[in-house]
Design a protein around this motif. Structure first.
Motif, PDB file in Angstrom:
ATOM      1  N   GLU A  54       0.866  -1.174   0.000  1.00  0.00           N
ATOM      2  CA  GLU A  54       0.000   0.000   0.000  1.00  0.00           C
ATOM      3  C   GLU A  54       0.904   1.224   0.000  1.00  0.00           C
ATOM      4  O   GLU A  54       1.632   1.470   0.959  1.00  0.00           O
ATOM      5  CB  GLU A  54      -0.901   0.032   1.231  1.00  0.00           C
ATOM      6  CG  GLU A  54      -1.770   1.271   1.262  1.00  0.00           C
ATOM      7  CD  GLU A  54      -2.596   1.418   2.530  1.00  0.00           C
ATOM      8  OE1 GLU A  54      -3.348   2.407   2.612  1.00  0.00           O
ATOM      9  OE2 GLU A  54      -2.489   0.570   3.442  1.00  0.00           O
ATOM     10  N   ARG A 100       1.358   4.896   0.526  1.00  0.00           N
ATOM     11  CA  ARG A 100       0.649   5.943   1.263  1.00  0.00           C
ATOM     12  C   ARG A 100       1.087   7.340   0.846  1.00  0.00           C
ATOM     13  O   ARG A 100       0.301   8.270   0.910  1.00  0.00           O
ATOM     14  CB  ARG A 100       0.844   5.753   2.762  1.00  0.00           C
ATOM     15  CG  ARG A 100       0.217   4.457   3.266  1.00  0.00           C
ATOM     16  CD  ARG A 100       0.317   4.365   4.752  1.00  0.00           C
ATOM     17  NE  ARG A 100      -0.267   3.128   5.246  1.00  0.00           N
ATOM     18  CZ  ARG A 100      -0.554   2.928   6.514  1.00  0.00           C
ATOM     19  NH1 ARG A 100      -0.307   3.864   7.413  1.00  0.00           N
ATOM     20  NH2 ARG A 100      -1.070   1.788   6.895  1.00  0.00           N
ATOM     21  N   VAL A 123      -1.611  -1.161  -4.144  1.00  0.00           N
ATOM     22  CA  VAL A 123      -2.800  -0.312  -4.113  1.00  0.00           C
ATOM     23  C   VAL A 123      -2.394   1.066  -3.583  1.00  0.00           C
ATOM     24  O   VAL A 123      -1.445   1.189  -2.803  1.00  0.00           O
ATOM     25  CB  VAL A 123      -3.945  -0.900  -3.250  1.00  0.00           C
ATOM     26  CG1 VAL A 123      -4.460  -2.193  -3.848  1.00  0.00           C
ATOM     27  CG2 VAL A 123      -3.502  -1.105  -1.822  1.00  0.00           C
ATOM     28  N   ASN A 153      -4.004   5.483  -3.206  1.00  0.00           N
ATOM     29  CA  ASN A 153      -4.996   6.537  -3.451  1.00  0.00           C
ATOM     30  C   ASN A 153      -4.264   7.780  -3.922  1.00  0.00           C
ATOM     31  O   ASN A 153      -3.168   8.086  -3.434  1.00  0.00           O
ATOM     32  CB  ASN A 153      -5.788   6.863  -2.178  1.00  0.00           C
ATOM     33  CG  ASN A 153      -6.733   5.748  -1.805  1.00  0.00           C
ATOM     34  OD1 ASN A 153      -7.573   5.356  -2.607  1.00  0.00           O
ATOM     35  ND2 ASN A 153      -6.596   5.221  -0.612  1.00  0.00           N
ATOM     36  N   HIS A 160      -7.459   2.250 -12.582  1.00  0.00           N
ATOM     37  CA  HIS A 160      -8.407   2.971 -11.741  1.00  0.00           C
ATOM     38  C   HIS A 160      -9.487   1.989 -11.304  1.00  0.00           C
ATOM     39  O   HIS A 160     -10.114   1.356 -12.145  1.00  0.00           O
ATOM     40  CB  HIS A 160      -8.989   4.126 -12.550  1.00  0.00           C
ATOM     41  CG  HIS A 160     -10.115   4.821 -11.894  1.00  0.00           C
ATOM     42  ND1 HIS A 160     -11.420   4.591 -12.243  1.00  0.00           N
ATOM     43  CD2 HIS A 160     -10.137   5.725 -10.889  1.00  0.00           C
ATOM     44  CE1 HIS A 160     -12.201   5.343 -11.486  1.00  0.00           C
ATOM     45  NE2 HIS A 160     -11.444   6.033 -10.658  1.00  0.00           N
ATOM     46  N   THR A 170     -13.623   5.696  -7.465  1.00  0.00           N
ATOM     47  CA  THR A 170     -13.582   7.160  -7.379  1.00  0.00           C
ATOM     48  C   THR A 170     -14.452   7.606  -6.220  1.00  0.00           C
ATOM     49  O   THR A 170     -15.546   7.081  -6.031  1.00  0.00           O
ATOM     50  CB  THR A 170     -14.129   7.799  -8.674  1.00  0.00           C
ATOM     51  OG1 THR A 170     -13.322   7.378  -9.774  1.00  0.00           O
ATOM     52  CG2 THR A 170     -14.128   9.316  -8.590  1.00  0.00           C
ATOM     53  N   SER A 203     -11.022  11.758  -5.509  1.00  0.00           N
ATOM     54  CA  SER A 203      -9.993  10.848  -5.015  1.00  0.00           C
ATOM     55  C   SER A 203     -10.137   9.545  -5.792  1.00  0.00           C
ATOM     56  O   SER A 203     -11.255   9.076  -6.020  1.00  0.00           O
ATOM     57  CB  SER A 203     -10.197  10.592  -3.522  1.00  0.00           C
ATOM     58  OG  SER A 203      -9.313   9.584  -3.073  1.00  0.00           O
ATOM     59  N   THR A 251      -8.813   5.471  -6.244  1.00  0.00           N
ATOM     60  CA  THR A 251      -8.098   4.285  -5.780  1.00  0.00           C
ATOM     61  C   THR A 251      -7.603   3.574  -7.024  1.00  0.00           C
ATOM     62  O   THR A 251      -8.357   3.394  -7.986  1.00  0.00           O
ATOM     63  CB  THR A 251      -9.008   3.366  -4.955  1.00  0.00           C
ATOM     64  OG1 THR A 251      -9.478   4.097  -3.818  1.00  0.00           O
ATOM     65  CG2 THR A 251      -8.266   2.124  -4.490  1.00  0.00           C
ATOM     66  N   ARG A 297      -4.847   0.348  -8.623  1.00  0.00           N
ATOM     67  CA  ARG A 297      -4.247  -0.953  -8.327  1.00  0.00           C
ATOM     68  C   ARG A 297      -3.374  -1.401  -9.479  1.00  0.00           C
ATOM     69  O   ARG A 297      -3.694  -1.158 -10.648  1.00  0.00           O
ATOM     70  CB  ARG A 297      -5.344  -1.990  -8.108  1.00  0.00           C
ATOM     71  CG  ARG A 297      -4.838  -3.380  -7.860  1.00  0.00           C
ATOM     72  CD  ARG A 297      -6.006  -4.383  -7.800  1.00  0.00           C
ATOM     73  NE  ARG A 297      -5.516  -5.711  -7.594  1.00  0.00           N
ATOM     74  CZ  ARG A 297      -5.141  -6.546  -8.558  1.00  0.00           C
ATOM     75  NH1 ARG A 297      -5.221  -6.175  -9.822  1.00  0.00           N
ATOM     76  NH2 ARG A 297      -4.691  -7.736  -8.279  1.00  0.00           N
TER      77      ARG A 297
END
Length: 141
Positions: A64, A66, A100, A102, A119, A122, A132, A134, A136
């Motif tokens: 992830e 960040r 993943v 954001n 994508h 949303t 925003s 998300t 992957r």
């Protein structure tokens, strides 16, 4: 509201770390995955100042992301791509099969798309007037 003590509202970073640890303990108990670890990639300039970096976690086969930041004077130089690729390589070394993250519409969705991120969600109006996303990426060969 019923409580067994006092409610305290604040912004102490040590509280966030404490909560992260408690949630991690719960997640390990629920899933059996106890391989969580922090991941960071930093790039320093000749003067020792950080000019780019990525922070995230690996856990349960997923990296992830960040944060990913590149100093304004170095954006567009390929440095962000190098940082992201270094993080992906380390994630694969740790056994991760996906990433993943954001990002916001005013940050870097096109950058991530160029690097193979899809994508997947949303959130409109977060922050107000923006979106925003998300995203992957599979790390499987």
């Amino acid at each position: 509201m019923k409580t067994d003590g006092h409610i305290a509202v604040g912004a102490d970073p040590t509280h966030f770390a404490w909560l992260e640890d408690r949630l991690y303990e719960h997640n390990v108990q629920a899933t059996g995955f106890d391989d969580g670890d922090w991941l960071s990639v930093l790039v320093r300039g000749d003067d020792g100042a950080i000019i780019a970096g990525l922070g995230g976690t690996t856990w349960g086969g997923t990296l992830e992301v960040r944060q990913l930041w590149v100093h304004a004077s170095r954006r567009g130089s390929g440095l962000g791509s190098e940082v992201l690729q270094a993080a992906e390589a380390e994630a694969m070394r740790r056994g991760c099969t996906q990433v993943v993250l954001n990002t916001y519409d005013f940050q870097a969705p096109a950058f991530y798309a160029r690097h193979g991120y899809a994508h997947i969600a949303t959130v409109d109006d977060y922050p107000r007037g923006h979106q925003s996303f998300t995203m992957r990426k599979s790390l499987r060969p």
